[in-house]
Design an enzyme around this catalytic site. Structure first.
Site, short mmCIF file in Angstrom:
data_model
loop_
_atom_site.label_atom_id
_atom_site.label_comp_id
_atom_site.label_asym_id
_atom_site.label_seq_id
_atom_site.Cartn_x
_atom_site.Cartn_y
_atom_site.Cartn_z
N GLU A 41 2.07 -22.60 -12.29
CA GLU A 41 2.33 -21.67 -11.21
C GLU A 41 1.66 -22.06 -9.90
O GLU A 41 2.17 -21.72 -8.84
CB GLU A 41 2.02 -20.22 -11.60
N HIS A 59 6.88 -32.16 -34.63
CA HIS A 59 8.24 -31.65 -34.87
C HIS A 59 9.12 -31.80 -33.63
O HIS A 59 10.13 -31.14 -33.52
CB HIS A 59 8.18 -30.19 -35.32
N TRP A 116 8.81 -9.81 -0.94
CA TRP A 116 9.15 -10.77 -2.00
C TRP A 116 10.63 -10.52 -2.28
O TRP A 116 10.99 -9.47 -2.81
CB TRP A 116 8.30 -10.51 -3.24
N GLU A 128 -1.69 -20.44 -21.89
CA GLU A 128 -2.25 -19.92 -20.65
C GLU A 128 -2.65 -21.06 -19.71
O GLU A 128 -2.41 -20.99 -18.50
CB GLU A 128 -3.45 -19.02 -21.00
N LYS A 167 2.08 -11.19 -6.89
CA LYS A 167 1.04 -10.77 -7.82
C LYS A 167 1.54 -9.69 -8.76
O LYS A 167 1.20 -9.65 -9.93
CB LYS A 167 -0.16 -10.27 -7.01
N ARG A 221 1.18 -9.45 -2.74
CA ARG A 221 2.34 -8.82 -3.39
C ARG A 221 3.66 -9.49 -3.02
O ARG A 221 4.70 -9.17 -3.59
CB ARG A 221 2.41 -7.34 -3.01
N CYS A 241 6.65 -6.07 -3.19
CA CYS A 241 6.46 -6.12 -1.74
C CYS A 241 5.25 -5.26 -1.40
O CYS A 241 4.84 -4.42 -2.20
CB CYS A 241 7.68 -5.57 -1.03
N ASN A 297 9.94 -1.09 -1.21
CA ASN A 297 9.55 -1.97 -2.31
C ASN A 297 10.32 -1.49 -3.53
O ASN A 297 10.27 -0.32 -3.86
CB ASN A 297 8.03 -1.85 -2.55
N GLY A 298 11.06 -2.39 -4.19
CA GLY A 298 11.82 -1.98 -5.37
C GLY A 298 13.25 -2.46 -5.26
O GLY A 298 13.56 -3.35 -4.46
N LYS A 325 -1.11 -21.61 -15.96
CA LYS A 325 -1.94 -21.72 -14.75
C LYS A 325 -1.54 -22.94 -13.94
O LYS A 325 -1.38 -22.87 -12.74
CB LYS A 325 -3.43 -21.84 -15.08
O1 M6R Z 1 0.03 -7.35 -13.74
P1 M6R Z 1 0.47 -7.90 -15.08
O2 M6R Z 1 -0.68 -8.32 -15.91
O3 M6R Z 1 1.39 -6.97 -15.80
O4 M6R Z 1 1.30 -9.19 -14.70
C1 M6R Z 1 1.94 -9.95 -15.68
C2 M6R Z 1 2.35 -11.29 -15.15
O5 M6R Z 1 3.23 -11.15 -14.07
C3 M6R Z 1 1.15 -12.12 -14.69
O6 M6R Z 1 0.20 -12.26 -15.71
C4 M6R Z 1 1.60 -13.51 -14.22
O7 M6R Z 1 2.10 -14.25 -15.29
C5 M6R Z 1 0.44 -14.23 -13.54
N1 M6R Z 1 0.86 -14.75 -12.28
C6 M6R Z 1 -0.13 -15.34 -14.34
O8 M6R Z 1 -1.18 -15.98 -13.70
#
Ligand code: M6R
Length: 614
Positions: free
Chosen positions: A494, A510, A75, A487, A609, A27, A2, A101-102, A491
């Protein structure tokens, strides 16, 4: 997860709070709210479901006067996203309001105790429990806010960054942190609060990053005071923020994600600056100079990370093994922290995190520390929790990453990890002088090659509409390009909400090959390297089953176009640097497909984020 903002001073709080919330929306953005002590001394709380714009619409006819306030963008963890569960939360008397936040882990116990005393709750959140608990202590023990917060936090289990205001003490904000970031900005006769420095930098560059267990007593007309939970005064560590507005604004791009994709050549130059010499033949990392014995003596490297950072770790793992001859394991931090992993004092644990706040990665660090390992952090956010929890580390210096989908942080992480592998290999003499120089030289050429790769943007924007119909996509790669396939799939998932899987190309046969039909787009990273011919065979296997192939190939390639429906061409580079270049078309593909589908690219649903909760 948050975002927290606060202001106390002589200016109107509302515009400062709203601007700050917009900066922190990355966030979390399922609801937002503000609490302000008005000019008439009322404590007004306004909150709405959805993004900050909904909140400003709602507040358009409300009393938003006052020079003291706290604000929050959420969040959800406890309780569905709704105005009722949005922060700030009032205490029962409505004298107090809190943002948090937490996660308060023992909130259910505390809530039950309070309910037996007749306290009623208006939301499903753990946060409301905390503010009601503080008020209960204030009344029961006849304590002022600060002391009551100290008593309450003593009994709370969990992670928090909080800010509380009390309308009876309108010249004060009490803030505290444990495992969730919180920054206090110090201005002229005014103070600011933020989950990071971005809501603060318009007003001051003097900040104090609170440490775990700190309580900040922010009072107008007094010096900032930082106490421990037990009330012991802590020494103030004032830092200067090195962040400019240009870095956190869109700069003419439609989305932060696109801006961040295009920034990559410049980011990598910044990342290498001062680390690779001007002749471009030698890398130095200060961490290695300062901690030579621990790093060169590593018997094993364990990488812990999540999401995209974990993918960067998977690529680096291959580098540490092949260049440095150090066994390397790459672990999801969330799994590592709950196993009983064998970690010894001869291990170096590398924690990779863009935000430097990921709860699972932080917990993995704590566990590895307890077991005596030496901890190396690779982070982007300066002054965040992970760099402060590690023994040493290297910042990637790619500037703030605002788009939820990580792009420039990934290539920045790969660059730092490559420099680290080169330094270790050179010191350990496991790399020939010739290969070392060739690799360092090639690394310095990557930004220019990325510029070339970015020229595929238009082609990819034209291709993207073809894929918007897809319900599933497959990404294939081998060797260093296998983690890149993961990766690329992440992308796409998400931001476009299309299901996608990354696979090592040879594993297809397989099982996943059964999925192939003409409706399944298959993206293959088929750059020229040791496994090139093998990847061609894998492409043919897909082709033979009617799969639609888009291949990412090296310039001059004449073979793959015979089997692929679409070709995206990239400049040649060393095999281990291909992910640095090939990540660009994959990022652009995900971006343009999501844009074509009308998705909110920078703030995809259900995500945030910085994942500061488990
Ligand atoms: O801030 P961090 O690199 O520790 O975050 C890790 C993941 O939450 C972050 O890479 C997430 O998978 C991204 N949204 C990917 O694009």
């Amino acid at each position: 997860m948050c975002g927290i903002v606060g202001y106390i001073g002589t200016k109107k709080a509302y515009p400062i709070l709203i601007k700050g919330l917009k900066r922190l929306e990355y966030r979390g953005y399922d609801s937002a709210g503000v609490a302000m002590i008005s000019d008439c001394g009322e404590l007004n709380v306004y909150k709405t479901k959805g993004k900050v714009d909904n909140l400003t619409d709602y507040c358009s006819d409300k009393d938003v006067t006052g020079c003291v306030g706290i604000a929050h963008t959420r969040w959800a963890t406890h309780g569905e996203p709704s105005a009722r569960n949005a922060h700030p939360h009032y205490s029962r008397s409505q004298n107090l309001a809190i943002i948090h936040n937490g996660i308060i882990e023992n909130y259910a116990d505390i809530k039950m105790q309070l309910q037996t005393k007749g306290v009623e709750f208006k939301s499903d959140t753990d946060t409301e429990v905390l503010v009601q608990f503080v008020e209960y202590i204030m009344v029961k023990k006849n304590l002022p806010l600060l002391e009551a917060v100290q008593v309450a936090l003593h009994q709370v289990i969990g992670a928090y960054a909080i800010a509380i205001v009390d309308k009876r003490e309108p010249r004060q904000i009490i803030a505290a942190r444990k495992q969730s970031p919180l920054v206090v900005g110090i201005g002229q006769d005014e103070f600011f609060l933020g989950s990071d420095a971005s809501p603060i930098i318009d007003y001051t560059d003097k900040v104090v990053y609170l440490d775990d267990g700190n309580i900040a007593v922010i009072r107008l007309g007094e010096e900032l005071k930082v106490l421990s939970i037990l009330g012991k005064e802590q020494q103030l560590k004032v830092s200067t923020v090195d962040l400019n507005l240009g870095q956190i604004e869109k700069g003419g791009y439609e989305h932060f994600m696109l801006k961040e994709i295009f920034e990559q050549p410049e980011c990598l130059k910044n990342c290498m600056r001062g680390r690779i010499n001007v002749e471009g033949n030698h890398v130095t990392l200060s961490a290695i100079i300062d901690h030579r014995r621990q790093l060169l003596g590593a018997k094993r490297i364990v990488i812990v990370a999540c999401g995209t950072s974990w993918h960067a770790g998977l690529i680096a793992g291959q580098l540490f093994e092949s260049l440095c001859h150090i066994p390397c394991e790459v672990e999801y931090a969330s799994e590592f922290r709950y196993r009983n992993p064998v970690v010894t004092k001869d291990d170096v644990v590398i924690a990779i995190s863009q935000s430097g706040e990921t709860a699972d990665t932080l917990a993995a660090i704590q566990l590895a520390k307890q077991k005596g390992a030496f901890i190396y952090g690779i982070c982007n956010a300066i002054g965040s929790s992970i760099p402060r929890a590690t023994d040493t580390g290297t910042y990637i210096h790619v500037g703030p990453e605002i788009g939820v989908a990580s792009t420039k942080a990934f290539t920045g992480q790969l660059t730092v990890l490559t420099m680290l592998a080169l330094c270790l290999a050179s010191e350990r003499k496991t790399i020939s002088e010739e290969l070392y120089r060739q690799m360092v030289r090639e690394l310095t050429l990557i930004p220019a090659k990325m510029e070339q790769a970015l020229k595929t943007n238009e082609q990819i924007a034209l291709l993207a509409p073809i894929f918007t119909y897809a319900r599933n996509c497959l990404y294939l790669g081998r060797g260093y390009n296998y983690p890149l396939a993961l990766e690329g799939a992440l992308k796409l998932k998400e931001i476009s909400y299309i299901h996608a899987e990354g696979y090592p190309a040879a594993e297809m046969k397989h099982g996943p090959i059964a999925l192939i039909d003409s409706e399944m787009p298959v993206f293959v990273i088929a750059t020229r390297d040791r496994l090139y011919e093998k990847v061609i065979s894998n492409i043919q296997e897909v082709r033979a089953r009617g799969g639609r192939i888009t291949a990412i190939v090296t310039e001059g390639d004449t073979q793959i176009q015979r089997f692929a429906d679409h070709i995206i061409t990239l400049p040649d580079t060393l095999e281990c640097f291909q992910p640095l270049i090939a990540s660009i078309p994959l990022q652009l593909l995900a971006y343009h497909i999501a844009v074509c589908k009308g998705k909110d690219v920078d703030r995809p649903r259900n995500l945030a984020k910085s994942v500061t909760v488990e």
